[in-house]
Design a protein around this motif. Structure first.
Motif, PDB file in Angstrom:
ATOM      1  N   ASP A  98       0.860  -1.186   0.000  1.00 17.54           N
ATOM      2  CA  ASP A  98       0.000   0.000   0.000  1.00 17.54           C
ATOM      3  C   ASP A  98       0.894   1.233   0.000  1.00 17.54           C
ATOM      4  O   ASP A  98       2.073   1.134  -0.306  1.00 17.54           O
ATOM      5  N   ARG A 114       6.150   0.196  -2.365  1.00 20.27           N
ATOM      6  CA  ARG A 114       5.012   1.053  -2.022  1.00 20.27           C
ATOM      7  C   ARG A 114       4.204   1.245  -3.286  1.00 20.27           C
ATOM      8  O   ARG A 114       4.742   1.221  -4.389  1.00 20.27           O
ATOM      9  N   SER A 115       2.920   1.495  -3.111  1.00 17.07           N
ATOM     10  CA  SER A 115       2.109   1.808  -4.287  1.00 17.07           C
ATOM     11  C   SER A 115       2.466   3.205  -4.768  1.00 17.07           C
ATOM     12  O   SER A 115       2.776   4.093  -3.971  1.00 17.07           O
ATOM     13  N   CYS A 116       2.431   3.369  -6.082  1.00 20.12           N
ATOM     14  CA  CYS A 116       2.856   4.645  -6.687  1.00 20.12           C
ATOM     15  C   CYS A 116       2.005   5.820  -6.215  1.00 20.12           C
ATOM     16  O   CYS A 116       2.534   6.877  -5.891  1.00 20.12           O
ATOM     17  N   GLU A 120      -3.436   3.044  -3.508  1.00 18.92           N
ATOM     18  CA  GLU A 120      -3.754   1.714  -4.018  1.00 18.92           C
ATOM     19  C   GLU A 120      -3.287   0.652  -3.028  1.00 18.92           C
ATOM     20  O   GLU A 120      -2.194   0.743  -2.457  1.00 18.92           O
ATOM     21  N   ILE A 122      -2.573  -3.413  -2.849  1.00 21.76           N
ATOM     22  CA  ILE A 122      -2.360  -4.570  -3.716  1.00 21.76           C
ATOM     23  C   ILE A 122      -2.095  -5.768  -2.817  1.00 21.76           C
ATOM     24  O   ILE A 122      -1.168  -5.783  -2.005  1.00 21.76           O
ATOM     25  N   VAL A 128       2.451  -6.967 -10.191  1.00 19.08           N
ATOM     26  CA  VAL A 128       2.583  -5.516 -10.260  1.00 19.08           C
ATOM     27  C   VAL A 128       3.641  -5.143 -11.292  1.00 19.08           C
ATOM     28  O   VAL A 128       4.453  -5.973 -11.703  1.00 19.08           O
ATOM     29  N   VAL A 141       2.593  -0.329  -9.428  1.00 15.09           N
ATOM     30  CA  VAL A 141       1.149  -0.249  -9.682  1.00 15.09           C
ATOM     31  C   VAL A 141       0.663  -1.655  -9.965  1.00 15.09           C
ATOM     32  O   VAL A 141       1.396  -2.477 -10.535  1.00 15.09           O
ATOM     33  N   GLY A 142      -0.554  -1.935  -9.552  1.00 16.87           N
ATOM     34  CA  GLY A 142      -1.134  -3.244  -9.782  1.00 16.87           C
ATOM     35  C   GLY A 142      -1.597  -3.396 -11.221  1.00 16.87           C
ATOM     36  O   GLY A 142      -1.890  -2.416 -11.897  1.00 16.87           O
TER      37      GLY A 142
END
Length: 144
Positions: A98, A114-116, A120, A122, A128, A141-142
Motif C-alpha cells: 500500500d 510502495r504503491s505509486c 492503491e 495490492i 505488479v 502499480v497493480g
C-alpha cells in the motif's frame, strides 16, 4: 624538526583533509608528501624530498587520480543503470503493498515496495509493474 617529520605531518594532514573534499586531490598530495618523508628520512636535505614530492604529486594527481575516478564513477553509473533497468519489470507481491509499504519479489529478489499513488492497496499474490525505484524501494502499480 627534521624535514622527514615535516613531510610526514603534512602528508597526514592532507590525507585527513581529503575527508572534507572528496575529490581525491588532497589524498594524492598527501601520498606524495609521505613519499617525500620517506626519502627525507634516508637522504639528508630538503631538496631531495621536494623533488620526490613534485614527481610523486604529478604522477598521482595526473595518472592515478583519473583512473581511480573512472573506476569509482563506473560503479555509481552501473548501480544507477541497474535500478533504471528494473523500471517496467513485473513483480509478484509477497506481502500486501500500500502507500506505507509492502514486499515484492522482483527478478528473484525480495524488495520493499510502495504503491505509486499512495492509495492503491495490492494484495499478496498479485502481479505488479515497477514504475520507479526510490532508493531501495520499488514504486509499483497493480495490473488489472
Amino acid at each position: 624538526m627534521t624535514p622527514a617529520v615535516i613531510w610526514l605531518v603534512l602528508g597526514l594532514v592532507l590525507i585527513a583533509a581529503e575527508v572534507l573534499s572528496g575529490e581525491f586531490v588532497l589524498v594524492m598530495l598527501g601520498g606524495a608528501a609521505l613519499a617525500a618523508a620517506g626519502v627525507s628520512f634516508f637522504v639528508a636535505g630538503v631538496l631531495p624530498g621536494a623533488v620526490v614530492f613534485a614527481v610523486a604529486a604529478g604522477l598521482l594527481v595526473f595518472a592515478a587520480r583519473p583512473a581511480l575516478r573512472r573506476r569509482l564513477d563506473h560503479g555509481i553509473e552501473h548501480s544507477t543503470m541497474h535500478a533504471k533497468a528494473l523500471v517496467g519489470a513485473s513483480a509478484v507481491v509477497v506481502s500486501r503493498v500500500d502507500g506505507h509499504g509492502g514486499r515484492i519479489k522482483l527478478r528473484g529478489e525480495l524488495w520493499s515496495a510502495r504503491s505509486c499513488d499512495g492509495h492503491e492497496v495490492i494484495e499478496e499474490g498479485a502481479t505488479v509493474t515497477v514504475m520507479d525505484i526510490a532508493g531501495a524501494t520499488a514504486l509499483v502499480v497493480g495490473r488489472d
